[in-house]
Write a protein that holds these residues in place. Structure first.
Motif, short mmCIF file in Angstrom:
data_model
loop_
_atom_site.label_atom_id
_atom_site.label_comp_id
_atom_site.label_asym_id
_atom_site.label_seq_id
_atom_site.Cartn_x
_atom_site.Cartn_y
_atom_site.Cartn_z
N ILE A 41 0.91 -1.20 -0.23
CA ILE A 41 -0.18 0.11 -0.06
C ILE A 41 0.90 1.29 0.07
CG2 ILE A 41 -1.55 1.17 1.09
CD1 ILE A 41 -2.53 -1.47 2.51
N ASP A 42 1.17 1.92 -1.14
CA ASP A 42 1.80 3.25 -1.41
C ASP A 42 1.21 4.42 -1.06
OD1 ASP A 42 4.04 4.42 -1.91
OD2 ASP A 42 3.73 4.49 -4.18
N ASP A 43 1.68 5.49 -0.64
CA ASP A 43 1.07 6.78 -0.12
C ASP A 43 -0.20 6.60 0.81
OD1 ASP A 43 2.95 7.99 -1.76
OD2 ASP A 43 1.88 8.08 -3.50
N PHE A 44 0.18 5.92 1.74
CA PHE A 44 -0.86 5.31 2.72
C PHE A 44 -1.48 6.85 3.27
CE2 PHE A 44 -2.68 3.75 6.70
CZ PHE A 44 -3.19 2.71 6.30
N ASN A 45 -0.72 7.77 3.44
CA ASN A 45 -1.24 8.98 3.99
C ASN A 45 -2.15 9.66 2.91
OD1 ASN A 45 1.42 9.16 2.58
ND2 ASN A 45 0.84 11.28 2.71
N SER A 46 -2.15 9.37 1.66
CA SER A 46 -3.03 10.12 0.76
C SER A 46 -4.42 9.23 0.20
CB SER A 46 -2.25 10.24 -0.45
OG SER A 46 -1.11 11.16 -0.23
N LYS A 88 -11.34 8.14 1.62
CA LYS A 88 -11.93 7.59 2.44
C LYS A 88 -12.42 5.89 2.27
CE LYS A 88 -14.52 7.79 6.49
NZ LYS A 88 -13.97 8.17 7.98
N PHE A 89 -12.96 5.72 0.96
CA PHE A 89 -13.17 4.06 0.56
C PHE A 89 -11.84 3.43 0.76
CE2 PHE A 89 -13.02 1.04 -2.31
CZ PHE A 89 -14.29 0.20 -2.03
N SER A 90 -10.74 4.01 0.22
CA SER A 90 -9.57 3.34 0.16
C SER A 90 -9.10 3.07 1.75
CB SER A 90 -8.30 3.81 -0.43
OG SER A 90 -8.96 4.11 -1.97
N TYR A 91 -9.14 3.96 2.46
CA TYR A 91 -8.72 3.96 3.91
C TYR A 91 -9.56 2.75 4.70
CZ TYR A 91 -9.57 4.61 8.99
OH TYR A 91 -9.56 4.57 10.33
N LEU A 92 -10.81 2.81 4.35
CA LEU A 92 -11.78 1.82 5.01
C LEU A 92 -11.43 0.28 4.56
CD1 LEU A 92 -15.14 3.78 4.92
CD2 LEU A 92 -13.62 3.25 6.85
N MET A 93 -11.06 0.23 3.37
CA MET A 93 -10.83 -1.07 2.62
C MET A 93 -9.47 -1.47 3.34
SD MET A 93 -11.31 -3.52 0.58
CE MET A 93 -12.39 -2.92 -0.65
N ALA A 94 -8.34 -0.64 3.46
CA ALA A 94 -7.15 -0.78 3.96
C ALA A 94 -7.14 -1.23 5.46
CB ALA A 94 -5.99 0.11 3.85
N LYS A 95 -8.07 -0.52 6.12
CA LYS A 95 -8.33 -0.76 7.48
C LYS A 95 -8.83 -2.08 7.54
CE LYS A 95 -10.29 0.86 11.79
NZ LYS A 95 -11.37 1.85 12.42
N ILE A 107 -6.31 8.23 9.67
CA ILE A 107 -4.95 7.31 9.09
C ILE A 107 -3.98 7.41 10.09
CG2 ILE A 107 -3.30 7.48 7.07
CD1 ILE A 107 -5.75 8.59 5.29
N ARG A 108 -3.77 8.57 10.77
CA ARG A 108 -2.90 8.81 11.67
C ARG A 108 -3.19 7.80 12.91
NH1 ARG A 108 0.67 12.41 12.21
NH2 ARG A 108 -0.57 14.02 11.15
N ALA A 109 -4.46 7.76 13.16
CA ALA A 109 -4.77 6.71 14.47
C ALA A 109 -4.40 5.26 13.72
CB ALA A 109 -6.13 6.93 14.70
N LEU A 110 -4.57 4.93 12.53
CA LEU A 110 -4.37 3.48 11.89
C LEU A 110 -2.99 3.26 12.16
CD1 LEU A 110 -5.52 0.85 10.99
CD2 LEU A 110 -5.77 2.00 8.77
N ILE A 111 -2.28 4.19 11.58
CA ILE A 111 -0.67 4.18 11.49
C ILE A 111 -0.23 3.82 12.93
CG2 ILE A 111 1.40 5.43 11.00
CD1 ILE A 111 0.02 6.60 8.66
#
Length: 113
Positions: free
Chosen positions: A22-27, A30-37, A64-68
């Protein structure tokens, strides 16, 4: 959707280890964040190695900061801070992490643009 991905991985790879990048996780949107989580906290994580890149000096949403931060707390997490890493050194690092005998050209041309 995660169950579908999990079934696909189990059918295709059985119990083989897989690598998810997963590249550029900080970018992430919302959908991609939820999928990654969901992927990071699902059964898929039991047979996967995740390589996640992000820019710590960039703007990062609170979610994203909380997930990191949660990922950093995991027992099997290794964090490598990279400064000024060239494409050649990055592909060499990936080669070593994956125990490959050679560096694929696609690392530099496709993944490290």
């Amino acid at each position: 959707m995660i169950n579908t991905i999990y079934r696909y991985i189990k059918n295709k790879y059985k119990d083989e280890r897989i690598v998810i990048i997963i590249d550029d996780f900080n970018s992430l949107d919302k959908f991609s964040y939820l999928m990654a989580k969901d992927i990071l906290t699902s059964k898929i994580a039991e047979q996967a190695m995740f390589i996640i890149s992000f820019k710590s000096d960039g703007l990062i949403s609170n979610d994203i900061r909380a997930l990191i931060n949660d990922i950093r707390k995991e027992q099997n997490t290794i964090e490598i801070k990279l400064k000024g890493l060239s494409k050649e050194y990055a592909s060499e690092m990936i080669k070593n992490l994956l125990s490959m005998g050679y560096t694929q050209d696609c690392f530099q041309t496709k993944y490290l643009k």
